[in-house]
Design an enzyme around this catalytic site. Structure first.
Site, PDB file in Angstrom:
ATOM      1  N   ASN A  13      -0.536   1.301  -1.636  1.00 10.51           N
ATOM      2  CA  ASN A  13      -1.492   2.332  -1.674  1.00 10.51           C
ATOM      3  C   ASN A  13      -0.940   3.491  -1.192  1.00 10.51           C
ATOM      4  O   ASN A  13      -0.649   3.694  -0.221  1.00 10.51           O
ATOM      5  CB  ASN A  13      -2.640   1.512  -0.696  1.00 10.51           C
ATOM      6  CG  ASN A  13      -3.672   2.671  -0.377  1.00 10.51           C
ATOM      7  OD1 ASN A  13      -3.766   3.698  -1.118  1.00 10.51           O
ATOM      8  ND2 ASN A  13      -4.315   2.641   0.426  1.00 10.51           N
ATOM      9  N   TRP A  14      -0.838   4.186  -2.265  1.00 11.81           N
ATOM     10  CA  TRP A  14       0.087   5.581  -1.847  1.00 11.81           C
ATOM     11  C   TRP A  14      -0.977   6.594  -1.007  1.00 11.81           C
ATOM     12  O   TRP A  14      -0.745   7.710  -0.746  1.00 11.81           O
ATOM     13  CB  TRP A  14       0.117   6.341  -3.027  1.00 11.81           C
ATOM     14  CG  TRP A  14       1.291   5.540  -3.620  1.00 11.81           C
ATOM     15  CD1 TRP A  14       2.044   4.484  -3.540  1.00 11.81           C
ATOM     16  CD2 TRP A  14       2.059   6.338  -4.696  1.00 11.81           C
ATOM     17  NE1 TRP A  14       3.090   4.269  -4.510  1.00 11.81           N
ATOM     18  CE2 TRP A  14       3.223   5.274  -5.137  1.00 11.81           C
ATOM     19  CE3 TRP A  14       2.430   7.394  -5.678  1.00 11.81           C
ATOM     20  CZ2 TRP A  14       4.226   5.409  -6.310  1.00 11.81           C
ATOM     21  CZ3 TRP A  14       3.235   7.563  -6.504  1.00 11.81           C
ATOM     22  CH2 TRP A  14       4.156   6.745  -6.796  1.00 11.81           C
ATOM     23  N   LYS A  15      -2.286   6.396  -0.849  1.00 14.54           N
ATOM     24  CA  LYS A  15      -3.275   7.232  -0.272  1.00 14.54           C
ATOM     25  C   LYS A  15      -3.077   8.592  -0.840  1.00 14.54           C
ATOM     26  O   LYS A  15      -3.009   8.601  -2.224  1.00 14.54           O
ATOM     27  CB  LYS A  15      -3.184   6.877   1.212  1.00 14.54           C
ATOM     28  CG  LYS A  15      -2.999   5.751   1.635  1.00 14.54           C
ATOM     29  CD  LYS A  15      -3.233   5.674   3.152  1.00 14.54           C
ATOM     30  CE  LYS A  15      -2.819   4.371   3.743  1.00 14.54           C
ATOM     31  NZ  LYS A  15      -3.245   4.056   5.156  1.00 14.54           N
ATOM     32  N   HIS A  98     -11.420   0.337   0.582  1.00 13.19           N
ATOM     33  CA  HIS A  98     -10.497   0.527   1.670  1.00 13.19           C
ATOM     34  C   HIS A  98     -11.127   0.978   2.828  1.00 13.19           C
ATOM     35  O   HIS A  98     -12.236   1.791   2.948  1.00 13.19           O
ATOM     36  CB  HIS A  98      -9.483   1.485   1.162  1.00 13.19           C
ATOM     37  CG  HIS A  98      -8.282   1.714   1.995  1.00 13.19           C
ATOM     38  ND1 HIS A  98      -8.153   2.470   3.158  1.00 13.19           N
ATOM     39  CD2 HIS A  98      -7.092   0.935   1.980  1.00 13.19           C
ATOM     40  CE1 HIS A  98      -7.032   2.409   3.804  1.00 13.19           C
ATOM     41  NE2 HIS A  98      -6.341   1.451   3.044  1.00 13.19           N
ATOM     42  N   GLU A 100     -10.412   3.044   4.927  1.00 11.89           N
ATOM     43  CA  GLU A 100     -10.693   4.759   5.091  1.00 11.89           C
ATOM     44  C   GLU A 100     -11.659   5.368   4.121  1.00 11.89           C
ATOM     45  O   GLU A 100     -12.235   6.344   4.750  1.00 11.89           O
ATOM     46  CB  GLU A 100      -9.116   5.401   4.498  1.00 11.89           C
ATOM     47  CG  GLU A 100      -8.179   5.140   5.609  1.00 11.89           C
ATOM     48  CD  GLU A 100      -6.680   5.108   5.091  1.00 11.89           C
ATOM     49  OE1 GLU A 100      -6.243   5.652   3.925  1.00 11.89           O
ATOM     50  OE2 GLU A 100      -5.758   4.298   6.020  1.00 11.89           O
ATOM     51  N   GLU A 170      -7.473  -6.463   5.780  1.00  8.31           N
ATOM     52  CA  GLU A 170      -6.877  -5.217   6.322  1.00  8.31           C
ATOM     53  C   GLU A 170      -7.499  -5.217   7.643  1.00  8.31           C
ATOM     54  O   GLU A 170      -8.490  -4.283   7.726  1.00  8.31           O
ATOM     55  CB  GLU A 170      -6.848  -4.164   5.356  1.00  8.31           C
ATOM     56  CG  GLU A 170      -6.356  -4.254   4.061  1.00  8.31           C
ATOM     57  CD  GLU A 170      -5.658  -2.962   3.863  1.00  8.31           C
ATOM     58  OE1 GLU A 170      -4.391  -3.035   3.392  1.00  8.31           O
ATOM     59  OE2 GLU A 170      -6.303  -1.952   3.546  1.00  8.31           O
ATOM     60  N   GLY A 176      -1.968   1.615   9.232  1.00  7.60           N
ATOM     61  CA  GLY A 176      -1.432   2.959   9.685  1.00  7.60           C
ATOM     62  C   GLY A 176      -0.952   3.224  11.276  1.00  7.60           C
ATOM     63  O   GLY A 176      -0.660   4.386  11.478  1.00  7.60           O
ATOM     64  N   SER A 216       0.156  -2.086   8.276  1.00  3.20           N
ATOM     65  CA  SER A 216       1.598  -2.059   8.972  1.00  3.20           C
ATOM     66  C   SER A 216       2.579  -3.017   8.571  1.00  3.20           C
ATOM     67  O   SER A 216       3.482  -3.289   9.368  1.00  3.20           O
ATOM     68  CB  SER A 216       1.382  -1.858  10.397  1.00  3.20           C
ATOM     69  OG  SER A 216       0.656  -0.843  10.765  1.00  3.20           O
ATOM     70  N   GLY A 237       0.637   0.409   2.673  1.00  2.00           N
ATOM     71  CA  GLY A 237       0.282   1.882   2.737  1.00  2.00           C
ATOM     72  C   GLY A 237       1.786   2.578   2.976  1.00  2.00           C
ATOM     73  O   GLY A 237       2.397   2.867   1.981  1.00  2.00           O
ATOM     74  N   GLY A 238       2.136   2.739   4.309  1.00  2.00           N
ATOM     75  CA  GLY A 238       3.446   3.524   4.319  1.00  2.00           C
ATOM     76  C   GLY A 238       4.415   3.160   3.774  1.00  2.00           C
ATOM     77  O   GLY A 238       5.109   3.885   3.216  1.00  2.00           O
TER      78      GLY A 238
HETATM   79  C1  PEP Z   1      -3.286   0.395   3.448  1.00  2.98           C
HETATM   80  O1  PEP Z   1      -3.375   1.799   3.399  1.00  2.98           O
HETATM   81  O2  PEP Z   1      -3.803  -0.193   2.969  1.00  2.98           O
HETATM   82  C2  PEP Z   1      -2.130  -0.244   4.594  1.00  2.98           C
HETATM   83  C3  PEP Z   1      -2.213  -1.299   4.933  1.00  2.98           C
HETATM   84  O3  PEP Z   1      -1.416   0.992   5.360  1.00  2.98           O
HETATM   85  P1  PEP Z   1      -0.141   0.734   6.070  1.00  2.98           P
HETATM   86  O4  PEP Z   1       0.673  -0.229   5.341  1.00  2.98           O
HETATM   87  O5  PEP Z   1       0.259   1.999   6.217  1.00  2.98           O
HETATM   88  O6  PEP Z   1      -0.934   0.190   7.472  1.00  2.98           O
END
Ligand code: PEP
Length: 255
Positions: A13-15, A98, A100, A170, A176, A216, A237-238
């Protein structure tokens, strides 16, 4: 069903990261790095990158996803994107619900359900996100929250359509933040979601469903998380923005 018979899926997920030119550059690094993957590999990019991403990934094993879609086919919804606009571009997946989107953009369980149904109707495969906030976990109600989110997201969706659905567990407190759920917490929550799906449909439906962990996940903790019997992959994500890390996660998710 034995976990090895379920599809393992690793999705990035590049956000709100990467311009189209930067997306092309990142995919140039990701595509060769994951070419031998023994799992489904998806990159969910910002809308404006989708065209370049679909083009780049043609003929490769990398699938492209969006990060949201609207529940109407067209109309006066300024700033929104319809599901059939995505399929026409060659997009195959979409993330819905998601945290966010839920936290900052007013997404509710009901709109998650509407968006999921619209996406399925347009031929997209959907990654539905569920997960509790920190206080909900601390107050011992994570099952209520995650159970309700799962049940409402799947309202009116037939068992036959579950093949086009992935659920991503999640925990909001792990996204994040660098705080990862322990492997046991992730396994327990994904197992709980599977039991909810079994009650809604049946055991066969639940056992066939791919359930990801997200929060994470990184090359250092992935193996332990992915070893859990109910964790079938990850939503990342990251670490999905760094080709070497994404490659390591794809390798960890490969069977
Ligand atoms: C996400 O955005 O779905 C996510 C899991 O982010 P991160 O891996 O950065 O916690």
């Amino acid at each position: 069903m034995d976990k090895s018979k379920r599809a393992a899926v690793l999705a990035g997920n590049w956000k709100m990261n990467k311009t189209p030119a930067q997306a092309a550059e990142l995919l140039d690094a990701i595509i060769p790095a994951v070419k031998d993957a023994d799992c489904t590999v998806i990159c969910c990019t910002p809308f404006v990158d989708l065209s370049v991403a679909v083009e780049k990934c043609k003929g490769t094993n990398v699938k492209i996803g969006a990060q949201n879609c609207h529940f109407k086919e067209s109309g006066a919804y300024t700033g929104e994107v319809a599901a059939n606009m995505l399929t026409e571009m060659g997009v195959e997946y979409v993330i819905i619900g998601h945290s966010e989107r839920r936290q900052y953009f007013g997404e509710t369980d009901e709109t998650v359900n509407l968006r999921t149904k619209a996406a399925l109707a347009a031929g997209l495969k959907v990654i539905i996100c569920v997960g509790e906030m920190l206080d909900e976990r601390e107050n011992g109600v994570f099952e209520d929250i995650v159970g309700r989110q799962t049940k409402i997201a799947l309202l009116g969706i037939d068992k036959a359509e579950l093949k086009n659905i992935i659920i991503a567990y999640e925990p909001v407190w792990a996204i994040g933040t660098g705080k990862t759920a322990t492997a046991e917490q992730a396994g327990e929550a994904c197992g709980y979601i599977r039991s909810v799906v079994a009650k809604l449909y049946d055991n066969e439906a639940a056992e066939g469903l791919t359930i990801q962990y997200g929060g994470s996940m990184n090359p250092g903790n992935a193996a332990e998380l992915l070893a859990q019997k109910d964790v079938d992959g990850g939503l990342i994500g990251g670490a999905s923005l760094k080709a070497p890390d994404f490659k390591a996660l794809v390798e960890a998710a490969s069977k």
